[in-house]
Write an enzyme that holds these catalytic residues in place. Structure first.
Site, PDB file in Angstrom:
ATOM      1  CB  CYS A  50      -0.664   0.193   9.321  1.00 38.58           C
ATOM      2  SG  CYS A  50       0.991   0.693   9.080  1.00 38.58           S
ATOM      3  CB  CYS A 105       5.237  -5.991   8.993  1.00 45.97           C
ATOM      4  SG  CYS A 105       6.249  -5.247  10.292  1.00 45.97           S
ATOM      5  CB  CYS A 157      -0.047  -3.290  13.409  1.00 49.80           C
ATOM      6  SG  CYS A 157       0.420  -2.830  11.744  1.00 49.80           S
ATOM      7  CD  GLU A 209      -2.634  -1.116   2.622  1.00 50.68           C
ATOM      8  OE1 GLU A 209      -2.697  -0.079   3.307  1.00 50.68           O
ATOM      9  OE2 GLU A 209      -3.176  -2.188   2.942  1.00 50.68           O
ATOM     10  CB  CYS A 242       2.320   7.128   3.707  1.00 50.36           C
ATOM     11  SG  CYS A 242       2.615   5.869   4.949  1.00 50.36           S
ATOM     12  CB  CYS A 256       2.819  -4.091  16.445  1.00 48.86           C
ATOM     13  SG  CYS A 256       4.526  -3.551  16.390  1.00 48.86           S
TER      14      CYS A 256
HETATM   15  N1  SAH Z   1       7.269  -0.290  11.290  1.00 51.31           N
HETATM   16  C1  SAH Z   1       7.323   1.142  11.358  1.00 51.31           C
HETATM   17  C2  SAH Z   1       6.548   1.857  10.271  1.00 51.31           C
HETATM   18  C3  SAH Z   1       5.204   1.308   9.867  1.00 51.31           C
HETATM   19  S1  SAH Z   1       3.854   1.477  10.975  1.00 51.31           S
HETATM   20  C4  SAH Z   1       6.884   1.608  12.743  1.00 51.31           C
HETATM   21  O1  SAH Z   1       6.539   0.764  13.555  1.00 51.31           O
HETATM   22  O2  SAH Z   1       6.965   2.794  13.020  1.00 51.31           O
HETATM   23  C5  SAH Z   1       3.454   3.206  10.943  1.00 51.31           C
HETATM   24  C6  SAH Z   1       2.717   3.678  12.179  1.00 51.31           C
HETATM   25  O3  SAH Z   1       1.341   3.298  12.141  1.00 51.31           O
HETATM   26  C7  SAH Z   1       3.299   3.125  13.458  1.00 51.31           C
HETATM   27  O4  SAH Z   1       3.381   4.106  14.445  1.00 51.31           O
HETATM   28  C8  SAH Z   1       2.275   2.090  13.800  1.00 51.31           C
HETATM   29  O5  SAH Z   1       2.376   1.745  15.145  1.00 51.31           O
HETATM   30  C9  SAH Z   1       0.990   2.768  13.404  1.00 51.31           C
HETATM   31  N2  SAH Z   1      -0.188   1.887  13.293  1.00 51.31           N
HETATM   32  C10 SAH Z   1      -0.224   0.585  12.993  1.00 51.31           C
HETATM   33  N3  SAH Z   1      -1.483   0.107  13.034  1.00 51.31           N
HETATM   34  C11 SAH Z   1      -2.275   1.142  13.377  1.00 51.31           C
HETATM   35  C12 SAH Z   1      -3.688   1.285  13.588  1.00 51.31           C
HETATM   36  N4  SAH Z   1      -4.513   0.269  13.451  1.00 51.31           N
HETATM   37  N5  SAH Z   1      -4.156   2.510  13.944  1.00 51.31           N
HETATM   38  C13 SAH Z   1      -3.311   3.569  14.067  1.00 51.31           C
HETATM   39  N6  SAH Z   1      -1.978   3.493  13.867  1.00 51.31           N
HETATM   40  C14 SAH Z   1      -1.457   2.288  13.526  1.00 51.31           C
END
Ligand code: SAH
Length: 366
Positions: free
Chosen positions: A354, A111, A118, A91, A104, A115
């Protein structure tokens, strides 16, 4: 398999074109179109029609193509689902703001970080993206802005010149698991697209050796740390990487980076709630105590905390918290002298969080 012209060097492209019995200058024309992000050959109107047709049969322009394009209802955000040559999907999001146009970019297909909030990580890591695959995402956005101009859609405000001006490496994937290619991509974005270092942000979940590598690289970009919890116990529960690199170690590496480059450090903090037995939402990492702990970690440093309302992911066991709770959390940080803002939700109506779109498409395919 079709040849991807964007991946050829100038010499190789010239050879490819002259082998079709074409004069050399045609390869320059093709290169110009490729550099603008032309999605196919039909748009290359200064090439003879039979050459355009021939190229469509044997070649592709970019190393990725658009599978889906979603436009938010306010027209400011466009989200692309892109397919790579090996059919992996990624994406990329274009955000038109008053200060410029930001893209972005995804750094990996999938990944590995796991987390718990996510969507991107739900299907695991497929592979790292190449320099060209990251660069091509910016070109897709650049082409979209060109379409805006052709449709006479004006840029969003006077400070916006209608081109891509900002890059955030915040899409799917962990950039610091693909550091070499991310650096290669950003070097090219800086030299070829004139995007200044200060308009580039790399977001990481906290891979300390990668942060140190960026520090050694020495470019004054912005760093964003996905913190999401104010202590190791809570952070390890939602971010497995915290078992490897502890919170304070991550912050120390990040402060060293931002101090060395005289940049403000961005801290990302998703505000999470959880449903209890009675279906009401309890704060998970967003209580007053959490806000005070977070303040202590950051006080005295040049940071900006981005509070992010959680974008719902059905597969995940969290809930969004109320606007009031978000503001209460912010007020405590402000009272403690920590700069903070609430991230405006962009394109929530098009699944801009994300990995949502990619996940949905993978499920629909089954
Ligand atoms: N791996 C990197 C970059 C990708 S994630 C990182 O962890 O920073 C980009 C951002 O989106 C991160 O801060 C992540 O925690 C956040 N993110 C992921 N899922 C999300 C969600 N469902 N709602 C809001 N932010 C989210």
């Amino acid at each position: 398999m079709k040849t991807i012209l964007f991946n050829l060097t100038d010499g190789e492209l010239e050879q490819f074109i002259t082998q079709l019995g074409q004069p050399r200058f045609r390869s320059k024309q093709v290169r110009e179109w490729l550099n603008r992000g032309a999605p196919d050959f039909s748009v290359m109107k200064n090439l003879p029609e039979d050459l355009r047709n021939k190229l469509s049969e044997i070649a592709e322009t970019l190393p990725l193509k658009i599978v889906k394009r979603l436009q938010s209802s306010d027209n400011q955000t466009t989200k692309f689902l892109l397919e790579l040559n090996d059919c992996e999907q990624i994406e990329c999001v274009l955000m038109r703001t008053t200060y410029g146009n930001s893209v972005c970019v995804s750094s990996q297909a999938g990944c590995a970080m796991g987390c718990k909030f996510c969507a991107s990580t739900l299907l695991g890591l497929k592979r790292n993206l190449t320099v060209n695959e990251m660069f091509a995402q910016v070109l897709v956005a650049q082409w979209e802005l060109r379409r805006d101009k052709m449709r006479d859609i004006k840029p969003n405000g006077d400070a916006n010149n209608g081109d891509v001006s900002h890059i955030v490496v915040m899409g799917t994937g962990e950039p610091l698991q693909n550091t070499e290619n991310v650096i290669g991509f950003l070097e090219r974005a800086n030299t070829e697209l004139n995007i200044s270092w200060r308009r580039i942000t790399v977001s990481t979940c906290g891979i300390v050796p990668g942060i140190n590598e960026l520090n050694k690289w020495g470019r004054p970009i912005n760093m964003a740390i996905s913190l999401h919890a104010p202590d190791d116990d809570l952070r390890s529960q939602i971010m497995p990487i915290n078992n490897k690199y502890k919170l304070q170690e991550v912050l120390d590496a990040a402060f060293a980076f931002s101090d060395a480059h005289n940049r403000q450090l961005m801290i990302e903090y998703i505000l999470l709630g959880q449903k209890d037995k009675n279906d009401s939402v309890v704060l998970y990492n967003a209580s007053e105590e959490h806000a005070n702990k977070l303040s202590k970690l950051l006080q005295g440093h040049n940071v900006m905390v981005n509070l992010i309302p959680w974008n719902t992911v059905d597969e995940r066991d969290f809930a969004s918290i109320s606007g009031n709770a978000v503001h209460r959390f912010q007020d405590i940080l402000i009272k403690n002298g920590v700069h903070t803002r609430i991230r405006r939700e962009r394109g929530a109506d098009i699944g801009s969080a994300c990995g949502q779109l990619r996940l949905k498409n993978a499920k629909d395919k089954k």
